[in-house]
Scaffold this motif. Structure first.
Motif, PDB file in Angstrom:
ATOM      1  N   LYS A 307       0.833  -1.197   0.000  1.00 48.25           N
ATOM      2  CA  LYS A 307       0.000   0.000   0.000  1.00 48.25           C
ATOM      3  C   LYS A 307       0.875   1.257   0.000  1.00 48.25           C
ATOM      4  O   LYS A 307       0.544   2.259  -0.658  1.00 48.25           O
ATOM      5  CB  LYS A 307      -0.920   0.007   1.220  1.00 48.25           C
ATOM      6  CG  LYS A 307      -1.976  -1.079   1.213  1.00 48.25           C
ATOM      7  CD  LYS A 307      -2.816  -1.027   2.481  1.00 48.25           C
ATOM      8  CE  LYS A 307      -3.858  -2.123   2.511  1.00 48.25           C
ATOM      9  NZ  LYS A 307      -4.656  -2.092   3.768  1.00 48.25           N
ATOM     10  N   ALA A 308       1.970   1.211   0.747  1.00 47.78           N
ATOM     11  CA  ALA A 308       2.881   2.359   0.773  1.00 47.78           C
ATOM     12  C   ALA A 308       3.453   2.625  -0.616  1.00 47.78           C
ATOM     13  O   ALA A 308       3.495   3.768  -1.083  1.00 47.78           O
ATOM     14  CB  ALA A 308       4.004   2.110   1.777  1.00 47.78           C
ATOM     15  N   ALA A 309       3.894   1.562  -1.275  1.00 49.43           N
ATOM     16  CA  ALA A 309       4.428   1.708  -2.631  1.00 49.43           C
ATOM     17  C   ALA A 309       3.354   2.226  -3.575  1.00 49.43           C
ATOM     18  O   ALA A 309       3.618   3.068  -4.451  1.00 49.43           O
ATOM     19  CB  ALA A 309       4.977   0.371  -3.121  1.00 49.43           C
ATOM     20  N   GLN A 310       2.125   1.727  -3.399  1.00 52.89           N
ATOM     21  CA  GLN A 310       1.005   2.171  -4.240  1.00 52.89           C
ATOM     22  C   GLN A 310       0.767   3.668  -4.065  1.00 52.89           C
ATOM     23  O   GLN A 310       0.590   4.408  -5.029  1.00 52.89           O
ATOM     24  CB  GLN A 310      -0.253   1.391  -3.884  1.00 52.89           C
ATOM     25  CG  GLN A 310      -1.472   1.756  -4.730  1.00 52.89           C
ATOM     26  CD  GLN A 310      -1.392   1.226  -6.139  1.00 52.89           C
ATOM     27  OE1 GLN A 310      -0.846   0.151  -6.354  1.00 52.89           O
ATOM     28  NE2 GLN A 310      -1.938   1.973  -7.082  1.00 52.89           N
ATOM     29  N   GLY A 311       0.762   4.129  -2.813  1.00 58.68           N
ATOM     30  CA  GLY A 311       0.538   5.538  -2.556  1.00 58.68           C
ATOM     31  C   GLY A 311       1.626   6.422  -3.147  1.00 58.68           C
ATOM     32  O   GLY A 311       1.335   7.444  -3.777  1.00 58.68           O
ATOM     33  N   ILE A 312       2.877   6.026  -2.954  1.00 63.11           N
ATOM     34  CA  ILE A 312       3.988   6.808  -3.515  1.00 63.11           C
ATOM     35  C   ILE A 312       3.898   6.821  -5.033  1.00 63.11           C
ATOM     36  O   ILE A 312       4.090   7.854  -5.686  1.00 63.11           O
ATOM     37  CB  ILE A 312       5.336   6.247  -3.039  1.00 63.11           C
ATOM     38  CG1 ILE A 312       5.454   6.345  -1.514  1.00 63.11           C
ATOM     39  CG2 ILE A 312       6.494   6.989  -3.702  1.00 63.11           C
ATOM     40  CD1 ILE A 312       6.631   5.589  -0.932  1.00 63.11           C
ATOM     41  N   SER A 313       3.591   5.661  -5.613  1.00 68.23           N
ATOM     42  CA  SER A 313       3.471   5.555  -7.060  1.00 68.23           C
ATOM     43  C   SER A 313       2.380   6.485  -7.589  1.00 68.23           C
ATOM     44  O   SER A 313       2.583   7.211  -8.569  1.00 68.23           O
ATOM     45  CB  SER A 313       3.163   4.112  -7.457  1.00 68.23           C
ATOM     46  OG  SER A 313       2.877   4.010  -8.836  1.00 68.23           O
TER      47      SER A 313
END
Length: 323
Positions: A307-313
């Protein structure tokens, strides 16, 4: 990344856990998306943006704004509760077609798992424009020993896969074992500059006191000293940071920091070599506090890291597709 030491901003007083942020969250209609901040009608500080040094508006949990286009499916990679992150065999290789074709993103995983074996190398001083600082540090860890360097590399791999699916060319400043330590903070900036990156993000997790919770995005302040000149990137970096923060908040549910940035989720600094020496839009994101038990539970979860990677992306995608 820990803030202990004379070169860092003093922590803000802790905010009450029953303050406005808690009330706003409790008032959300079930199933509603967390909002994200919009400053100057979204898009202020576009390409070649102004030399803005003021702080962005606080993140809002109730503001409504269109969510950026999803940059990939949200499911975590299989295995070890998502611990194994995607590692394509050709890091930095140009991606194929997609909405971000032709765009270059540099991901800087904070620290390096091998730094603790190379103490003398990472302790040597390098020029960051305003002064000289250590090449790098070992980073922090959870009380159970989960290292920040391991966390940042895992999120970086996930983020790389998401952005490549959108067609971007993605480069990492290091990939854990290559190089075996570092690189130094000045070299991390030069990698982004040499790539002529359209956006660069440095991924970290903090090592503050227990009870200090939440994420914050660090943006470059205006610096013009020695080899550092951030004046042309301050505006676009602020835009990048606001978009990343809004999407990160929405995807992870992690609150803005209650101990830095006055509850806004944003900090502006002029003492970080990775920002001072950058000539491309760049921000740091401290995804949470590894020394707080609640934050540590999230940071050590593979599903949450996805989810963190998704948000940054999504924040990066929004920045790169801005009009």
């Amino acid at each position: 990344m820990s803030y202990a030491g004379p070169d860092f901003d003093p922590p803000q007083p802790r905010r009450s856990r029953r303050g406005p942020l808690t009330v706003a969250l409790a008032a959300l209609v079930p199933g509603a998306l967390l909002g994200w901040v919009v400053y100057e009608a979204v898009g202020g500080g576009g390409p070649g943006g102004s030399d803005r040094t003021g702080s962005p508006a606080p993140l809002s949990h109730t503001a409504s704004a269109p969510a950026p286009a999803s940059s990939s499916p949200r499911s975590a990679p299989p295995g070890d509760d998502g611990e194994r992150s995607p590692r394509p065999s050709a890091p930095g290789a140009p991606a194929g077609s997609g909405p971000l074709a032709g765009k270059v993103v540099v991901i800087d995983p904070g620290h390096n798992p091998g730094n603790f074996r190379h103490v003398s190398e990472i302790n040597r001083k390098v020029d960051i424009g305003t002064n000289r600082k250590e090449c790098d540090t070992t980073g922090t860890s959870t009380d159970a020993g989960y290292a920040e360097a391991r966390f940042t590399l895992d999120v970086a791999h996930r983020l790389r896969s998401l952005l490549r699916e959108q067609g971007a060319t993605v480069k990492l400043t290091h990939d854990g074992d290559s190089p075996p330590w570092g690189p130094c903070v000045d070299e991390r900036a030069r990698i982004g500059n040499a790539a002529d990156a359209d956006a660069a993000v440095s991924i970290h997790a903090d090592g503050s006191a227990p009870g200090n919770r939440g994420f914050h995005v660090i943006m470059p302040g205006s610096v013009h000293s020695g080899g550092a000149d951030t004046r042309k990137i301050v505006g676009p970096s602020h835009d990048l940071g606001v978009r990343i923060a809004g999407a990160f908040l929405r995807e992870t549910g992690e609150p803005p920091s209650n101990y830095l940035g006055g509850g806004t989720g944003f900090v502006t600094r002029t003492d970080l070599g990775g920002l001072n020496l950058s000539t491309v839009p760049k921000v740091f994101i401290e995804c949470g506090n590894m020394r707080d038990s609640k934050d540590a539970a999230a940071l050590t979860s593979g599903a949450w890291r996805q989810k963190a990677a998704q948000g940054i992306s999504e924040g990066i995608v929004s920045f790169l597709r801005r009009s």
